[in-house]
Design an enzyme around this catalytic site. Structure first.
Site, PDB file in Angstrom:
ATOM      1  N   MET A  79      20.364  43.091  20.359  1.00 20.43           N
ATOM      2  CA  MET A  79      19.823  44.125  20.609  1.00 20.43           C
ATOM      3  C   MET A  79      19.849  45.545  19.726  1.00 20.43           C
ATOM      4  O   MET A  79      20.552  45.318  18.779  1.00 20.43           O
ATOM      5  CB  MET A  79      20.222  44.571  22.020  1.00 20.43           C
ATOM      6  CG  MET A  79      20.073  43.764  23.312  1.00 20.43           C
ATOM      7  SD  MET A  79      20.898  44.291  24.648  1.00 20.43           S
ATOM      8  CE  MET A  79      19.784  45.667  25.117  1.00 20.43           C
ATOM      9  N   HIS A  80      18.948  46.660  20.001  1.00 19.13           N
ATOM     10  CA  HIS A  80      19.289  47.964  19.419  1.00 19.13           C
ATOM     11  C   HIS A  80      18.889  47.891  17.877  1.00 19.13           C
ATOM     12  O   HIS A  80      18.766  49.185  17.355  1.00 19.13           O
ATOM     13  CB  HIS A  80      20.681  48.275  19.399  1.00 19.13           C
ATOM     14  CG  HIS A  80      21.378  48.070  20.835  1.00 19.13           C
ATOM     15  ND1 HIS A  80      20.863  48.630  21.958  1.00 19.13           N
ATOM     16  CD2 HIS A  80      22.520  47.502  21.290  1.00 19.13           C
ATOM     17  CE1 HIS A  80      21.615  48.269  23.083  1.00 19.13           C
ATOM     18  NE2 HIS A  80      22.858  47.708  22.439  1.00 19.13           N
ATOM     19  N   ASP A 236      19.663  39.680  24.134  1.00 17.73           N
ATOM     20  CA  ASP A 236      20.934  38.524  23.892  1.00 17.73           C
ATOM     21  C   ASP A 236      21.483  38.171  25.248  1.00 17.73           C
ATOM     22  O   ASP A 236      21.816  37.184  25.745  1.00 17.73           O
ATOM     23  CB  ASP A 236      21.498  38.569  22.647  1.00 17.73           C
ATOM     24  CG  ASP A 236      22.277  39.708  22.571  1.00 17.73           C
ATOM     25  OD1 ASP A 236      22.211  40.632  23.417  1.00 17.73           O
ATOM     26  OD2 ASP A 236      23.053  39.999  21.295  1.00 17.73           O
TER      27      ASP A 236
END
Length: 487
Positions: A79-80, A236
């Site tokens: 992520m991110h 995830d």
């Protein structure tokens, strides 16, 4: 059959399952992280795509007779991360990853310019999130920021390469700080605080819905039909939750991968940002989750093995031979090799061993690494309880789930029963495949059933009490580090 792709930090993993949920084949390709400067962590998106091609080729060779039966693909990923595309679709710079901590100053800027941030996004501004990264780019690389037409998350870059469609799902988008998490929609105000609009964002889809279709040229190259659908997918951890059947309120799991996560399913948006607990959308409709995150988990063990010239199997065997007295006398380890999120929100926290003597050997230090990660998870458990989430049992997934010693240590440190699952290592890739199955019309309860339990681990009272005493000292060590830094 259903294909799941999980774009991790250290590896792209892929699995194929059938319509009974059985794992038919799996493959993986390693990835490297570039750290050009302190606090920087980057990857080249083109390397993700090349690794994906190799994974697909490997799976195809393992299922030559049935490969063309794949009818849906699900995506999961770290992520991110920020993938910046020009109007022509050119990648403008390496992707800035979730464990990149360069944007601490921009977090303060965002918090000041968007007073509604905590209420709407449900999270503190932390360097790992996507929004501060864009503020950093705007400040330090203004020419790149001006050329940016689209911001994609890592797995969504793969979707774009596969389909030509720019789409994200709710769970991954919730980790940008641009999503109104309760409404499951982009927030115009939060985007404006970063100099962006909806035009810079991919459209949104639920993780279990059809988001796109495989492009004809990719389908031909991969030996698949041109009507293969691509599910929305998930970040995830949300995808891992689907993979182990953590889909109902009260379900929880621990993930020991590059990072460490304690994840609990909620039936509504329940933010508690002041304690650095994350509140995100689940990858499934009408579900949310709380999550505590530590930035270094199994990667700490990998780092230590490289440092002492060992491997994980050998080191874990040595750690298992330590008796309770040797464990009690082992050094303490702060696992903050990349800063920390929950509960400290401290990008400047650093790792440390404390309490070494001439008798300290590598097994004792290895034990300290496992214990330090378990203590970080205990910190997360405490703040999640303060946020109103009561845990009864946790599943354990990720690379760390392969170690019975670590599983037992988690149970003892958190004072919770822990279970591992058959096939649990597939994690996000298995969850992604299940989301693809749902997008293709699979029945929810059939698709999201929990995999069989492989082992149960229950807290040992004597070990639990010993760890509770060591945990007190461990927490004091972190506070001493903060005091020295501020002196």
């Amino acid at each position: 059959m259903y294909l799941g792709l999980d774009l991790g930090t250290s590896e792209i993993k892929a699995v194929v399952i059938d319509d009974q949920g059985r794992l038919l084949a799996s493959a993986g390709e390693p990835l490297e992280v570039s750290r050009p400067h302190p606090h920087h962590a980057e990857q080249d998106p083109q390397e993700w795509w090349q690794a994906t091609q190799r994974v697909i080729s490997s799976l195809r060779s393992k299922l030559p007779q049935r490969w063309s039966e794949v009818c849906a693909i699900g995506l999961s990923g770290q992520m991110h991360g920020a993938v910046l595309l020009s109007r022509e679709g050119r990648v403008l710079r390496p992707a800035i990853l979730w464990n990149d901590t360069r944007s601490a100053a921009e977090c303060a800027q965002l918090t000041q310019s968007a007073p509604q941030l905590h209420q709407v996004a449900g999270n503190l501004a932390m360097p790992g999130f996507t929004a501060p990264k864009l503020l950093w780019v705007a400040r330090h690389e203004p020419e790149i920021f001006e050329q940016t037409a689209t911001v994609l998350l890592p797995k969504d870059y793969l979707r774009w390469m596969m389909s030509g469609e720019k789409v994200s799902d709710m769970s991954d988008a919730a980790g940008t700080l641009w999503l109104d998490v309760a409404k499951r929609d982009w927030s115009d105000n939060l985007l404006a605080a970063c100099g962006l609009t909806r035009d810079h964002m991919p459209r949104l889809a639920e993780g279990s819905d059809v988001s796109a279709t495989l492009k004809n040229d990719i389908a031909r190259a991969w030996g698949l039909r041109d009507d293969v659908v691509i599910a929305g997918g998930g970040g995830d951890n949300a995808a891992s939750a689907v993979g182990i059947g953590a889909v109902d309120p009260g379900d929880a799991f621990i993930s020991l991968g590059t990072s460490g996560v304690l994840f609990a399913v909620n039936d509504r948006f329940r933010p508690n940002p002041q304690s650095a607990v994350h509140a995100f959308c689940h990858a499934l409709p009408d579900r949310w989750h709380q999550m505590s995150v530590m930035l270094t988990a199994a990667s700490a063990l990998r780092w230590y093995c490289n440092l002492v010239g060992s491997n994980e199997t050998t080191l874990l065997a040595e750690i298992t031979q330590l008796n309770p007295s040797q464990q009690r006398q082992a050094p303490l380890f702060l696992p903050y090799l990349s800063g920390e999120r929950t509960p400290h929100n401290d990008p400047y926290a650093t790792g440390a061993f404390h309490g070494m003597t001439h008798t300290t050997d590598r097994a004792a230090l290895g034990y300290a690494v496992l214990e330090g990660v378990a203590f970080g998870m205990a910190d997360g458990r405490d703040v999640m309880q303060q946020a109103g989430t009561q845990l009864q049992q946790c599943s354990l997934v990720g690379g760390g789930a392969r170690s019975d010693r670590w599983a037992q240590l988690m149970s003892d440190a958190l004072n919770l029963p822990v279970v591992t699952h058959s096939g649990g290592e597939a994690g996000g890739a298995l969850g992604a495949a299940r989301l693809g199955w749902l997008a293709a019309g699979g029945d929810f309860r059939d698709v999201c059933r929990k995999p069989p339990v492989a082992q149960h681990f229950y807290p040992d009272a004597q070990t639990r009490d010993m760890l509770a005493e060591r945990l007190k000292t461990w927490r004091q060590l972190y506070q001493q580090q903060v005091d020295l830094r501020n002196a």
